[in-house]
Design an enzyme around this catalytic site. Sequence first.
Site, short mmCIF file in Angstrom:
data_model
loop_
_atom_site.label_atom_id
_atom_site.label_comp_id
_atom_site.label_asym_id
_atom_site.label_seq_id
_atom_site.Cartn_x
_atom_site.Cartn_y
_atom_site.Cartn_z
N LYS A 228 0.86 -1.19 0.00
CA LYS A 228 0.00 0.00 0.00
C LYS A 228 0.88 1.23 0.00
CE LYS A 228 -2.04 2.74 3.03
NZ LYS A 228 -2.14 3.97 2.20
N GLU B 3 9.04 0.93 11.42
CA GLU B 3 10.02 2.01 11.31
C GLU B 3 9.24 3.31 11.43
OE1 GLU B 3 12.46 1.70 7.83
OE2 GLU B 3 12.85 -0.44 8.14
N CYS C 160 12.70 10.72 8.29
CA CYS C 160 12.69 10.31 9.69
C CYS C 160 14.07 10.39 10.32
CB CYS C 160 12.13 8.90 9.82
SG CYS C 160 13.02 7.65 8.86
N GLU D 24 8.08 15.66 16.48
CA GLU D 24 8.61 15.57 15.12
C GLU D 24 7.88 16.55 14.20
OE1 GLU D 24 10.05 12.02 12.16
OE2 GLU D 24 8.06 11.83 13.04
#
Length: 489
Positions: free
Chosen positions: A185, A260, A294, A393
Site C-alpha cells: 500500500k 520504522e 525520519c 517531530e
Amino acid sequence: MTKQEILGKARIQDAKLFIDGQYVESHSGSTFDSLNPANNQKLASVANADEIDTKRAIDVAQRTFASGVWSKMAVEERSRILCKMSDLILKKVDELAYVETLDVGKPIKESRDFDIPRAAANFRFFAEMAKYMAHEHYDMKNHISYTQYAPAGVTSLIIPWNLPFMQMTWKASAALASGNTIVVKPASYTPLSAVMLGEIANEAGLPPGVLNIVTGPGSTVGTVMSTHPSVRRLSFVGESETGKTVMANASKSLIPVSLELGGKSANIVFEDADLDEAVAGSIEAIFRNQGEICLAGSRILVQESVYDKFMDKFVEAVRNIKVGDPLDESTDMGALVSRNHLETVDKYVQIGLEEGAKLAYGGKRVEGLEEGNFYMPTVLYDVDNKMRVAQEEIFGPVPVIIPFKTEEEAVAIANDSIYGLAGVVWTNNLRRAQRVSSSINSGLLWVNCWYVRDLRTPFGGSKASGIGREGGRHSFDFYTEAKTITIKK
C-alpha cells in the site's frame, strides 16, 4: 539533463491497482487525485481501493504463495528475476525520477542521483544475498539438527510518502528475495512511482500474483492489510501514533510486525569538530528532502564555546539554499508534500516562537511560489529541549538549535526524547566519539557523516521510533520462519 530533456521523458498516467499481474480499476470505480506539490494541480487519477479490493489482493497473494510458483522456486532463479528488476529500474531511472519528483515535490537531482539508483541497489543486494544465506547445522551423537528458513507467507508492506519508491523497494526486495508474496500500500499522497513497479515486475518475469499494489486510504486498505488472517508479516513505515494503531490491529491476527517510525534525532557538534564539515553535514541532515525524512538531524546540539561561530556559518549556509521548481537542476529544496503538511510545519514554527525560541532565518512560505507548498528553510535557535519543537517531530525544514556545556549534558539532552532512531556526532576526538556513540539511545549513529548506509547492517530505532530491525540478515530473519529439523542418524 535539462528541464526540457526531463519533460521529454515525461509519462504521468492514471494509476490503477496492480493485482495478479494486471492493472485493474477498483471494483467500485472510485478514484482520488494525486496532486503536484509544486503547484497543487492534478497529476493523475488514482484507483481508490476498499476492503473488497484489498481482500482480493491478499487472496491472490495467498493463492500464489500456496502454489509454490515463487515460494518454492530455486533461490538462484528468484535472484535472477529480482536482479532483472534492478536492471530495469536503472534503465528507467530518468522516467521514475521524473514521476517521483512531480509526486513528492523533491528536487530532481535527489530522485535521479540517489533515490532511484538506491532502489535498484536494494533489489540487487537482497537478490544476491539470498543465495548465500547460511543455515545452522549441529551434529550430535545420534542426531543431526539443522535450521531451515522458510518464506513466511503473504506480506503486507505499508509505505510512507516521503521516499515512496526507495522505501517500497527496501521492503519489497527483501520480502520477495525471502520467497514471500506481497501486497503493497503506497501512501495516498505519493502513489504514482510505486504503481510503476508492477510493469517492471511483469517485464522481468515475476510470476503474476507475487507482487500486488493497492492504492487507497489507510483507514480501509491499511486496516485490512494489518488484520487479515492470511497475512503473516507486516512491515510499516510511518508516523509513530499510526504505528501504534497498526501494531494493535496486527495483534488481532498475531501478525509479526516490523515498525520504522518517527524520529527527533540529535545532531551534536562538539568544540573540537571541524566546523565547516559539521555545518555542511548538518545542512544536509535537516534540509535534504525538505526535512521530510525520519532520520533528519532535527535537534542540533552545539557546544557553547563554538555556538556563536557555528550559528554564523550555519545561517549563512541556509541563506544559500535555493528553494524552487523541483525539476530545475539547480534547486536544493523543493515543495512540501501537501498544503496540510505545509500548514502543520508553519504551525510548529509559531509554537516554537511562542515558547521562547528565536528565529534566525525563514519562518514563512516562499514569496512568489504561493501556488505550491514551498516553505523557507527555517532556523530556530536558543531552544530549550523541553519545548514542543524540540520534543515533537516537525518533519519539515526546521532545525532547532540547542546549546550545551559538557559532554555529559549533550548526552543527557540527546536521550531526553521519546524517540530513538538516529544521531550524529561531530568531533575529532576518537575517544569522545566512541563514548558518546555508545551512550546515545538510538538505533543508528553517525560520526562526522550522515545517512551513510551499508545494506548489510541493521536499520531501525528504539522507543517510539519503532520495533525490530531490517537490513542484511536481519531482513531475512524477519521475512522468514525459522524451522528446526532434527534427524536420527
